[in-house]
Design a protein around this motif. Structure first.
Motif, PDB file in Angstrom:
ATOM      1  N   ILE A 179      45.694  36.535  31.972  1.00  0.00           N
ATOM      2  CA  ILE A 179      44.878  37.007  33.146  1.00  0.00           C
ATOM      3  C   ILE A 179      44.580  35.980  34.046  1.00  0.00           C
ATOM      4  O   ILE A 179      44.994  34.928  33.842  1.00  0.00           O
ATOM      5  CB  ILE A 179      43.676  37.817  32.634  1.00  0.00           C
ATOM      6  N   THR A 180      43.720  36.141  35.101  1.00  0.00           N
ATOM      7  CA  THR A 180      43.287  35.075  36.070  1.00  0.00           C
ATOM      8  C   THR A 180      41.784  35.380  36.003  1.00  0.00           C
ATOM      9  O   THR A 180      41.235  36.295  35.570  1.00  0.00           O
ATOM     10  CB  THR A 180      43.784  35.427  37.626  1.00  0.00           C
TER      11      THR A 180
ATOM     12  N   GLN B 138      39.610  39.386  48.108  1.00  0.00           N
ATOM     13  CA  GLN B 138      40.022  40.421  47.283  1.00  0.00           C
ATOM     14  C   GLN B 138      41.502  40.813  46.904  1.00  0.00           C
ATOM     15  O   GLN B 138      41.881  41.027  45.928  1.00  0.00           O
ATOM     16  CB  GLN B 138      39.122  41.795  47.334  1.00  0.00           C
TER      17      GLN B 138
ATOM     18  N   ALA C 182      49.909  39.833  36.588  1.00  0.00           N
ATOM     19  CA  ALA C 182      50.531  41.222  36.408  1.00  0.00           C
ATOM     20  C   ALA C 182      51.914  41.248  36.058  1.00  0.00           C
ATOM     21  O   ALA C 182      52.376  42.316  35.006  1.00  0.00           O
ATOM     22  CB  ALA C 182      50.154  42.037  37.544  1.00  0.00           C
TER      23      ALA C 182
ATOM     24  N   THR D  63      45.422  35.358  44.637  1.00  0.00           N
ATOM     25  CA  THR D  63      46.151  36.608  44.826  1.00  0.00           C
ATOM     26  C   THR D  63      47.572  36.140  44.403  1.00  0.00           C
ATOM     27  O   THR D  63      48.224  37.216  43.695  1.00  0.00           O
ATOM     28  CB  THR D  63      46.301  37.107  46.427  1.00  0.00           C
TER      29      THR D  63
ATOM     30  N   GLN E  88      39.725  35.494  38.623  1.00  0.00           N
ATOM     31  CA  GLN E  88      39.187  36.567  39.368  1.00  0.00           C
ATOM     32  C   GLN E  88      39.318  37.922  38.630  1.00  0.00           C
ATOM     33  O   GLN E  88      38.362  38.733  39.059  1.00  0.00           O
ATOM     34  CB  GLN E  88      40.120  36.678  40.638  1.00  0.00           C
ATOM     35  N   GLU E  89      40.263  38.047  37.798  1.00  0.00           N
ATOM     36  CA  GLU E  89      40.403  39.465  37.058  1.00  0.00           C
ATOM     37  C   GLU E  89      39.059  39.713  35.997  1.00  0.00           C
ATOM     38  O   GLU E  89      38.717  40.734  35.812  1.00  0.00           O
ATOM     39  CB  GLU E  89      41.557  39.807  36.579  1.00  0.00           C
TER      40      GLU E  89
ATOM     41  N   LYS F 178      35.803  40.363  37.625  1.00  0.00           N
ATOM     42  CA  LYS F 178      35.882  42.129  38.047  1.00  0.00           C
ATOM     43  C   LYS F 178      34.577  42.170  39.140  1.00  0.00           C
ATOM     44  O   LYS F 178      34.017  43.344  38.831  1.00  0.00           O
ATOM     45  CB  LYS F 178      35.472  42.642  36.838  1.00  0.00           C
TER      46      LYS F 178
ATOM     47  N   LYS G 255      47.329  36.173  40.588  1.00  0.00           N
ATOM     48  CA  LYS G 255      47.134  37.566  40.028  1.00  0.00           C
ATOM     49  C   LYS G 255      48.152  38.355  39.978  1.00  0.00           C
ATOM     50  O   LYS G 255      48.459  39.019  38.926  1.00  0.00           O
ATOM     51  CB  LYS G 255      45.924  38.335  40.893  1.00  0.00           C
TER      52      LYS G 255
END
Length: 598
Positions: free
Chosen positions: A349-350, A209, A337, A330, A352-353, A356, A333
């Motif tokens: 965005i990725t 995460q 950002a 990560t 993973q985002e 959610k 991500k």
């Protein structure tokens, strides 16, 4: 392709801008085909030409286990293994590929394949990828730097394993300081290994995460800090609690370290790195009694045992925390950002985002799935039992050697610690043997598609060495035989245990590729349980059965387990085929039931 296709499909470009020869005439209706074709087409995306790493169809399983279980929900699961010129891939491009290859939406079994109406309402995300030759991509880092990181990661595991056994050389000091029995003193070792059972259930999802680096920072900082109350504890209760917490915090090294290796090495280059990683949790504990036997005899200070452990963990913790982030989701991500802030575009965005999933949701899955797997997968249970036996025997040696060498030769803890050196030598010999196994495996890969059973060669070679070591230990445990006899058993044991562990580790990953992270978590849980239990009865067993029969009892148990890698080498493919057929039949029944309701 036809002109009709040329008009409708903006993706028919090769790397040099010429027409691509990929045909869309037949729809594709399964996840693997979608995955493979998407990988082939990523170089022809509308925004830029891209290239895909050669390991794209395998890396998500080992490198990004948090995404594997949700691959059917993902719109662009290849994101973390794809490189593009600009580092951005529009979602509309991915959807165009999905619509084209699924034959107008007949790929209904996969949730990520939305209907045209659903797609129309989806935000037009731009997925962030690595750029071609990206220096922030850990797999592009300098080869020698990656070798340094591999050594450092192995030392992380050594530091954790050393911490679990550091008290074994100072048990008389614990008995004297806290006025407790030997059994309670031994518990200070077992309870830290129990912490190894609990910790991975926290650190594994946390690293997926938030990344590897924050987990190393938090866990190793707490591990170092909790060595202070271990050194200063006024009573045995405080020491036991702090040792358990040390096990929970330090266990990040046992689970995150493997992920860090997968982050920086391609699968073709990963063999030797995994070998060093496999040797670390077995070689590390041996150093504990080797070092602290001298501390107990010559310094006679229990607190110094923990100060040394704190210093070792602190140095390794500082070095590993200086390493940049290696976890691709990560890294991307954080880049997304930064791009959102710079461009003001909230749709950068990725994957993973987009998915959610919160840390709580991930932890819930991680906590429940290993237990479900252990209850439903006898293949995994048998392999894990073999690992449990090897790991438990290693910890049994820590308490068998003091009985044997004190009763027979009157050696003190310092000299007894030296008797563990042959185990380290045996583990080192296993590492020198690993290149041979890698060469054999690569030959198989060139000749045909490899099977999980091809990984079992190391276990088949190493398996007989475990009972041999224990038979030697029992047969030489007599006063008229020089100390070299029982000490030499460590050579065979160290050699066999590293080959077995490395081989079975790879077998589990390949056999349960879609749930590899869960399968490995189950292995760590069972292994730690065995490692915690064996020390509690080893001393009593040697006193009651005698030096010979105690070793021979363990030898006969090990001898019965020798058959496991040979049986799975012969019948593993058949077992897996039956399991896959059963799963397919179950899926078909479920699909038929769903269709009948509709």
């Amino acid at each position: 392709m036809s002109s009709h296709h040329d008009e409708e499909n903006p993706l028919d470009l090769s790397h040099d801008g010429t027409q691509n020869s990929i045909s869309f005439d037949e729809p594709i209706n399964d996840v693997e085909s979608i995955h493979e074709l998407t990988a082939q087409l990523t170089h022809a995306l509308t925004r830029e030409q891209t290239r895909t790493n050669t390991y794209i169809d395998r890396a998500p399983v080992e490198s990004f286990p948090d995404l594997v279980t949700r691959v059917q929900d993902a719109e662009f699961p290849e994101e973390y293994n794809t490189e593009t010129s600009l580092g951005l891939v529009p979602a509309e491009t991915i959807r165009s590929i999905r619509r084209r290859v699924t034959g107008a939406g007949d790929f209904q079994s996969v949730r990520s394949q939305l209907s045209k109406e659903e797609e129309a309402g989806e935000p037009n995300y731009e997925f962030v990828t690595f750029t071609i030759g990206d220096k922030e991509n850990p797999k592009h880092w300098n080869f020698y730097y990656k070798c340094y990181l591999t050594g450092l990661i192995a030392f992380v595991v050594v530091a954790v394993a050393y911490g679990s056994s550091c008290v074994t050389g100072a048990l008389p000091l614990i008995e004297e300081k806290y006025n407790v029995s030997l059994e309670v003193a031994i518990l200070t070792c077992s309870i830290m290994v129990l912490g190894f059972m609990v910790g991975p259930l926290l650190w594994s999802p946390a690293s997926e995460q938030y990344g590897r680096r924050p987990v190393y920072w938090v866990s190793f900082s707490l591990y170092v800090i909790f060595n202070i109350p271990c050194a200063l504890s006024p009573n045995i209760g405080g020491l036991l609690v702090c040792r358990f917490l040390c096990g929970v915090f330090s266990s990040s090294g046992l689970v995150v370290a493997g992920g860090s290796l997968a982050d920086i090495w391609d699968i073709e280059q990963r063999g030797m790195a995994i070998a060093f990683f496999a040797a670390a949790p077995y070689g590390g504990p041996v150093i504990g009694p080797l070092v602290n036997g001298f501390v107990a005899i010559y310094a006679k200070r229990l607190d110094l045992v923990f100060w040394i452990n704190m210093a070792f963990a602190g140095v390794i913790g500082i070095l590993i925390c200086m390493v940049p982030e290696t976890y691709a989701p990560t890294i991307l991500k954080n880049r997304a950002a930064k791009l959102r802030k710079e461009t003001g575009n909230p749709l950068i965005i990725t994957e993973q985002e987009v998915l959610k999933e919160s840390l709580g949701e991930v932890m819930k899955k991680v906590l429940l799935r290993p237990f479900k797997l252990m209850a439903t997968e006898p293949v995994l249970d048998l392999m894990n039992l073999y690992v449990v036996l090897i790991y438990s025997l290693l910890y049994a040696f820590f308490f068998a050697y003091p009985v044997i060498f004190y009763d027979l030769y009157g050696y003190n803890d310092a000299i007894i610690g030296l008797m563990f050196i042959p185990i380290l030598i045996g583990a080192g010999l296993a590492l020198t043997f690993t290149p041979y196994l890698e060469i054999k495996y690569k030959r198989i890969c060139r000749a045909r598609a490899p099977l999980p059973e091809d990984r079992l060669l190391g276990a088949m070679i190493g398996a007989p060495f475990i009972p041999i070591a224990l038979f030697i230990l029992g047969a030489t445990s007599y006063k008229h035989i020089i100390w070299v006899g029982p000490a030499s058993s460590g050579l065979a044991f160290g050699f066999g245990m590293v080959l077995i562990y490395e081989s079975i580790n790879n077998y589990i990953i390949d056999s349960f590729s879609e749930i590899a992270a869960t399968a490995l978590a189950a292995k760590v849980f069972m292994r730690s349980a065995g490692g915690a239990a064996f020390p509690l009865f080893t001393t009593q067993m040697y006193h009651r059965l005698g030096l010979q029969w105690a070793s021979w009892l363990l030898a006969f148990i090990s001898l019965a387990m020798v058959a496991i890698p040979f049986v799975f080498k012969r019948y593993g493919g058949v077992i897996r085929a039956k399991k896959e057929a059963k799963a397919e039949a179950k899926a078909q029944r479920k699909a038929a039931l769903k269709a009948s309701k509709e």
